[in-house]
Motif scaffolding. Structure first.
Motif, PDB file in Angstrom:
ATOM      1  N   ARG A 226       0.919  -0.992   0.206  1.00 11.00           N
ATOM      2  CA  ARG A 226      -0.380   0.019   0.313  1.00 11.00           C
ATOM      3  C   ARG A 226       0.785   0.859   0.005  1.00 11.00           C
ATOM      4  O   ARG A 226       1.638   1.097   0.566  1.00 11.00           O
ATOM      5  CB  ARG A 226      -0.788  -0.348   1.027  1.00 11.00           C
ATOM      6  CG  ARG A 226      -2.106   1.128   1.735  1.00 11.00           C
ATOM      7  CD  ARG A 226      -2.845   1.337   2.544  1.00 11.00           C
ATOM      8  NE  ARG A 226      -3.118  -0.199   2.451  1.00 11.00           N
ATOM      9  CZ  ARG A 226      -4.530  -0.612   2.354  1.00 11.00           C
ATOM     10  NH1 ARG A 226      -4.820   0.032   1.222  1.00 11.00           N
ATOM     11  NH2 ARG A 226      -4.872  -1.693   2.732  1.00 11.00           N
ATOM     12  N   THR A 227       1.087   2.411  -1.423  1.00 10.77           N
ATOM     13  CA  THR A 227       1.958   3.131  -0.758  1.00 10.77           C
ATOM     14  C   THR A 227       0.892   4.124  -2.281  1.00 10.77           C
ATOM     15  O   THR A 227      -0.657   4.112  -2.421  1.00 10.77           O
ATOM     16  CB  THR A 227       2.830   2.787  -2.321  1.00 10.77           C
ATOM     17  OG1 THR A 227       2.305   2.655  -3.876  1.00 10.77           O
ATOM     18  CG2 THR A 227       4.273   1.722  -1.566  1.00 10.77           C
ATOM     19  N   ARG A 228       1.234   5.556  -2.227  1.00  8.30           N
ATOM     20  CA  ARG A 228       0.651   6.970  -1.723  1.00  8.30           C
ATOM     21  C   ARG A 228       0.732   6.670  -3.439  1.00  8.30           C
ATOM     22  O   ARG A 228       0.431   7.351  -4.027  1.00  8.30           O
ATOM     23  CB  ARG A 228       1.199   7.928  -1.359  1.00  8.30           C
ATOM     24  CG  ARG A 228       1.104   7.421   0.643  1.00  8.30           C
ATOM     25  CD  ARG A 228       1.490   8.749   0.945  1.00  8.30           C
ATOM     26  NE  ARG A 228       0.554   8.377   2.160  1.00  8.30           N
ATOM     27  CZ  ARG A 228       1.129   8.573   3.441  1.00  8.30           C
ATOM     28  NH1 ARG A 228       2.788   8.364   3.486  1.00  8.30           N
ATOM     29  NH2 ARG A 228       0.367   7.940   4.321  1.00  8.30           N
ATOM     30  N   ASP A 298      -4.782 -11.162   1.011  1.00 10.65           N
ATOM     31  CA  ASP A 298      -5.277  -9.683   0.917  1.00 10.65           C
ATOM     32  C   ASP A 298      -5.310  -8.966  -0.605  1.00 10.65           C
ATOM     33  O   ASP A 298      -4.903 -10.035  -1.139  1.00 10.65           O
ATOM     34  CB  ASP A 298      -4.396  -8.761   1.783  1.00 10.65           C
ATOM     35  CG  ASP A 298      -5.671  -7.289   1.773  1.00 10.65           C
ATOM     36  OD1 ASP A 298      -5.729  -7.049   1.635  1.00 10.65           O
ATOM     37  OD2 ASP A 298      -4.633  -6.787   3.004  1.00 10.65           O
ATOM     38  N   GLU A 299      -6.321  -8.695  -0.707  1.00 11.71           N
ATOM     39  CA  GLU A 299      -6.184  -8.323  -2.115  1.00 11.71           C
ATOM     40  C   GLU A 299      -5.581  -7.553  -3.055  1.00 11.71           C
ATOM     41  O   GLU A 299      -4.388  -6.769  -2.857  1.00 11.71           O
ATOM     42  CB  GLU A 299      -7.490  -7.139  -2.516  1.00 11.71           C
ATOM     43  CG  GLU A 299      -7.816  -6.578  -3.579  1.00 11.71           C
ATOM     44  CD  GLU A 299      -8.852  -5.141  -3.285  1.00 11.71           C
ATOM     45  OE1 GLU A 299      -9.367  -4.443  -2.234  1.00 11.71           O
ATOM     46  OE2 GLU A 299      -9.087  -4.583  -4.475  1.00 11.71           O
ATOM     47  N   VAL A 300      -5.918  -8.548  -3.706  1.00 16.83           N
ATOM     48  CA  VAL A 300      -4.623  -7.798  -5.721  1.00 16.83           C
ATOM     49  C   VAL A 300      -5.378  -7.643  -6.732  1.00 16.83           C
ATOM     50  O   VAL A 300      -4.962  -6.560  -6.969  1.00 16.83           O
ATOM     51  CB  VAL A 300      -3.353  -8.828  -5.721  1.00 16.83           C
ATOM     52  CG1 VAL A 300      -2.517  -9.186  -4.681  1.00 16.83           C
ATOM     53  CG2 VAL A 300      -3.998 -10.551  -6.134  1.00 16.83           C
ATOM     54  N   GLU A 301      -6.329  -7.617  -6.508  1.00 14.33           N
ATOM     55  CA  GLU A 301      -7.152  -7.286  -8.116  1.00 14.33           C
ATOM     56  C   GLU A 301      -8.516  -7.207  -7.255  1.00 14.33           C
ATOM     57  O   GLU A 301      -9.605  -8.109  -7.195  1.00 14.33           O
ATOM     58  CB  GLU A 301      -7.118  -8.256  -9.264  1.00 14.33           C
ATOM     59  CG  GLU A 301      -8.221  -7.796 -10.270  1.00 14.33           C
ATOM     60  CD  GLU A 301      -7.229  -8.224 -11.235  1.00 14.33           C
ATOM     61  OE1 GLU A 301      -6.074  -9.506 -11.581  1.00 14.33           O
ATOM     62  OE2 GLU A 301      -7.853  -8.557 -12.105  1.00 14.33           O
ATOM     63  N   GLY A 302      -9.032  -6.277  -8.064  1.00 13.05           N
ATOM     64  CA  GLY A 302     -10.940  -6.654  -7.934  1.00 13.05           C
ATOM     65  C   GLY A 302     -11.746  -6.733  -9.515  1.00 13.05           C
ATOM     66  O   GLY A 302     -11.396  -6.069 -10.658  1.00 13.05           O
ATOM     67  N   SER A 341      -9.115  -4.547 -11.862  1.00 13.58           N
ATOM     68  CA  SER A 341      -8.379  -3.827 -11.622  1.00 13.58           C
ATOM     69  C   SER A 341      -7.624  -4.516 -10.779  1.00 13.58           C
ATOM     70  O   SER A 341      -8.081  -4.687  -9.377  1.00 13.58           O
ATOM     71  CB  SER A 341      -9.006  -2.936 -10.807  1.00 13.58           C
ATOM     72  OG  SER A 341      -8.530  -1.540  -9.871  1.00 13.58           O
ATOM     73  N   ALA A 342      -6.027  -4.301 -11.520  1.00 15.55           N
ATOM     74  CA  ALA A 342      -4.744  -5.569 -10.387  1.00 15.55           C
ATOM     75  C   ALA A 342      -4.043  -3.732 -10.209  1.00 15.55           C
ATOM     76  O   ALA A 342      -3.896  -3.301 -10.340  1.00 15.55           O
ATOM     77  CB  ALA A 342      -4.518  -5.707 -11.473  1.00 15.55           C
ATOM     78  N   GLY A 343      -3.680  -3.715  -8.561  1.00 15.00           N
ATOM     79  CA  GLY A 343      -2.634  -3.098  -8.432  1.00 15.00           C
ATOM     80  C   GLY A 343      -0.711  -3.594  -8.784  1.00 15.00           C
ATOM     81  O   GLY A 343      -0.910  -4.853  -8.751  1.00 15.00           O
TER      82      GLY A 343
HETATM   83  P1  ATP Z   1      -7.645  -1.262  -0.794  1.00 10.81           P
HETATM   84  O1  ATP Z   1      -8.748  -2.030  -0.429  1.00 10.81           O
HETATM   85  O2  ATP Z   1      -6.532  -2.386  -0.646  1.00 10.81           O
HETATM   86  O3  ATP Z   1      -7.370  -0.189  -0.117  1.00 10.81           O
HETATM   87  P2  ATP Z   1      -9.067  -0.494  -2.925  1.00 10.81           P
HETATM   88  O4  ATP Z   1     -10.596  -1.597  -2.717  1.00 10.81           O
HETATM   89  O5  ATP Z   1      -8.955   0.730  -2.703  1.00 10.81           O
HETATM   90  O6  ATP Z   1      -7.704  -1.270  -2.588  1.00 10.81           O
HETATM   91  P3  ATP Z   1      -9.109  -0.252  -5.771  1.00 10.81           P
HETATM   92  O7  ATP Z   1      -9.730   1.139  -5.557  1.00 10.81           O
HETATM   93  O8  ATP Z   1     -10.142  -1.308  -6.531  1.00 10.81           O
HETATM   94  O9  ATP Z   1      -8.875  -0.614  -4.615  1.00 10.81           O
HETATM   95  O10 ATP Z   1      -7.938  -0.261  -6.687  1.00 10.81           O
HETATM   96  C1  ATP Z   1      -7.589  -1.770  -7.699  1.00 10.81           C
HETATM   97  C2  ATP Z   1      -6.592  -2.543  -6.669  1.00 10.81           C
HETATM   98  O11 ATP Z   1      -4.879  -1.515  -7.002  1.00 10.81           O
HETATM   99  C3  ATP Z   1      -6.356  -3.183  -5.689  1.00 10.81           C
HETATM  100  O12 ATP Z   1      -6.660  -4.399  -5.829  1.00 10.81           O
HETATM  101  C4  ATP Z   1      -4.152  -3.097  -5.688  1.00 10.81           C
HETATM  102  O13 ATP Z   1      -4.836  -4.110  -6.227  1.00 10.81           O
HETATM  103  C5  ATP Z   1      -4.257  -1.413  -6.270  1.00 10.81           C
HETATM  104  N1  ATP Z   1      -4.066  -0.563  -5.440  1.00 10.81           N
HETATM  105  C6  ATP Z   1      -5.354   0.124  -4.591  1.00 10.81           C
HETATM  106  N2  ATP Z   1      -4.234   1.188  -3.978  1.00 10.81           N
HETATM  107  C7  ATP Z   1      -3.393   1.214  -3.415  1.00 10.81           C
HETATM  108  C8  ATP Z   1      -2.289   1.363  -2.754  1.00 10.81           C
HETATM  109  N3  ATP Z   1      -2.225   2.223  -1.694  1.00 10.81           N
HETATM  110  N4  ATP Z   1      -0.515   1.298  -3.721  1.00 10.81           N
HETATM  111  C9  ATP Z   1      -1.083  -0.270  -3.766  1.00 10.81           C
HETATM  112  N5  ATP Z   1      -1.608  -0.610  -4.852  1.00 10.81           N
HETATM  113  C10 ATP Z   1      -3.051   0.022  -4.530  1.00 10.81           C
END
Ligand code: ATP
Length: 472
Positions: A226-228, A298-302, A341-343
């Motif tokens: 989780r980064t900015r 924990d989430e990697v993709e939605g 949507s993947a990070g």
């Molecule tokens: P989380 O619940 O972990 O904050 P999110 O549900 O807000 O994530 P989405 O908005 O669905 O995340 O973004 C899609 C993908 O982008 C996430 O599955 C994640 O892999 C990636 N992602 C989102 N926020 C970050 C972050 N701050 N740093 C790195 N990757 C991120």
């Protein structure tokens, strides 16, 4: 000078070892380290960049080369400020923040509640505060850093990062405000019409893009999880509403298959179904990976079925008709969307975590990255057995020059052969090639050593290219 608070990375021992390897071997560095670091910002070194690019390329291949119905886009980070009003991000894209009054540690209230088994996803701030009060009464509410119980009530904290257009000396006046995009898909919605008008795709079709996104995360404490500032790989698939269920299932299956093809074992992945959906969504699942070294899955993709919300909103706020005319059925409608949507950075961490392996080779403990060959930063390392024997060095360089035309290779003549193997193991290089005296004096063959098994075989120099073309 501005004082920036750097938060400590929350990890267990295995993750600490991965972080240490990332720094030692040039994968990932703390951003601005020589100035003491900048919280939630990381830089990628040589091998980290190669690994990240390989993951990106594999995703892009699965979207573009392996399919006929997805097109690429590379939209700008800055978009018209109304974009984020239309999408609901301005005013609504926030997380619940609490702060420790003693040490000023900031925490996400929803994460605190979730650690007590209370689901707080997208819940109103009043609900969150009521649940926090209960924990407070039971004396269970404690600061994750200092352990004391003096925690503020939760308040909304916007994740949008603002910048300004105009003169650099201008204040951040409302009319000059632009946002660093919090997700990449906004650009896809804004260029939906240009894509249709220029490429004339028939529904269903998708637009995919890879790029930077920015969020003012409250607690960016889990290394690159989780980064900015981060990168997303997003695809929006435009469909007729009646096809939602079928196309949603198709994308769920396609995306999970991609993870398996990249070597992630089935038992390290799971689906998480969102029970509480945004008002426009009809289905939302996350792919979760077993980040046990960060505390669990924990989430990697939605993967979300978003209805016609996005295009309808942008049509309403821009005044531009974003409907689609179907020649065959003579229908006109705003397409519905299924999103994946993947990070990218989170996937780098997932692949590093999955690959990080300790074993015993030839009676010695060793550490290696068992990365899938297609993702490994360096594919082949070429060594002369001894660096002070010019004929060995010359032959090794000759082989290196041949192989590097087709594969990313590295030449190494530092230290002894054991040290070189260890270094290549730690960066995940699948094959090492050694030129020895027999190569020169006897058989014109080299020793090829396999990273995973440590097995060595002799291969003719003339056949090396073909040998690796089959293996890599
Ligand atoms: P989380 O619940 O972990 O904050 P999110 O549900 O807000 O994530 P989405 O908005 O669905 O995340 O973004 C899609 C993908 O982008 C996430 O599955 C994640 O892999 C990636 N992602 C989102 N926020 C970050 C972050 N701050 N740093 C790195 N990757 C991120």
């Amino acid at each position: 000078m501005t004082k920036i608070k750097i938060t400590k990375v929350e990890t267990n021992k295995r993750m600490e070892e991965i972080i240490s390897l990332c720094k030692r071997r040039g994968f990932v560095f703390q951003g601005s380290e020589i100035y003491g670091g900048l919280g939630g910002v990381y830089d990628y070194g040589h091998y980290g960049t190669l690994l990240k690019n390989n993951i990106r390329d594999s995703w892009q291949k699965s979207m573009i080369q392996d399919r006929d119905d997805v097109y690429l886009l590379d939209s700008a980070i800055f978009m018209h400020p109304t974009t984020w009003v239309a999408s609901g991000h301005v005013g609504n894209f926030d997380d619940p923040l609490v702060e420790c009054r003693k040490c000023h540690n900031r925490m996400r209230a929803d994460h605190i509640l979730e650690s007590f088994g209370i689901s707080a996803d997208k819940m109103p701030i009043d609900f969150i505060n009521k649940e926090l009060d209960k924990l407070r009464e039971e004396k269970k509410l404690k600061c994750s850093t200092c352990g004391l119980s003096d925690i503020t009530a939760a308040k909304k904290f916007s994740l949008m990062i603002k910048s300004n257009f105009g003169s650099p000396t201008d204040e951040l006046k409302e009319e000059n405000v632009v946002y660093l995009r919090p997700e990449t898909c906004g650009g896809i919605y804004l260029q939906y019409k240009n894509t249709v008008d220029s490429l004339h795709p028939k529904l269903p079709f998708g637009i995919a893009q890879i790029g930077k996104a920015f969020r003012n995360e409250i607690a960016a404490r889990q290394f690159i999880f989780r980064t900015r500032e981060f990168e997303q790989m997003e695809m929006q698939y435009f469909i007729n509403k009646k096809d939602t269920k079928e196309k949603y299932e198709m994308w769920k299956e396609a995306r999970m298959k991609w993870y398996f093809e990249q070597g992630i074992p089935k038992d390290k992945l799971q689906w998480y179904k969102h029970e509480k959906l945004a008002h426009y969504a009809s289905e939302a699942y996350d792919v979760k990976y077993d980040f046990s070294s960060l505390g669990g899955f924990d989430e990697v993709e939605g993967i979300h079925a978003r209805g016609d919300w996005d295009l309808s909103q942008h049509s309403k706020f821009s005044g531009v008709d974003l409907s689609y005319y179907d020649d065959e059925t003579k229908e006109r409608f705003i397409p519905h969307i299924v999103e994946t949507s993947a990070g990218l950075n989170r996937l780098v961490l997932m692949f590093l975590d999955n690959a990080y392996t300790e074993d015993n080779l030839g009676g010695e403990k060793r550490l290696f990255l068992k990365l899938p060959k297609q993702l490994a930063p360096i594919k082949i390392a070429v060594f002369p057995l001894l660096r002070n024997k010019p004929n060995l060095v010359e032959k090794a360089k000759e082989i290196y020059d041949i192989l590097r035309k087709d594969f990313i290779c590295e030449f190494d003549d530092n230290g002894n052969i054991g040290k070189r193997y260890r270094r290549q193991d730690e960066i995940g290089t699948p094959y090492c090639v050694t030129v020895d005296f027999e190569t020169i004096e006897k058989d014109n063959m080299v020793t090829v050593r396999d990273r995973d098994t440590g097995n060595q075989e002799r291969v003719k120099i003339d056949e090396l290219k073909e040998f690796f073309a089959k293996k890599l």
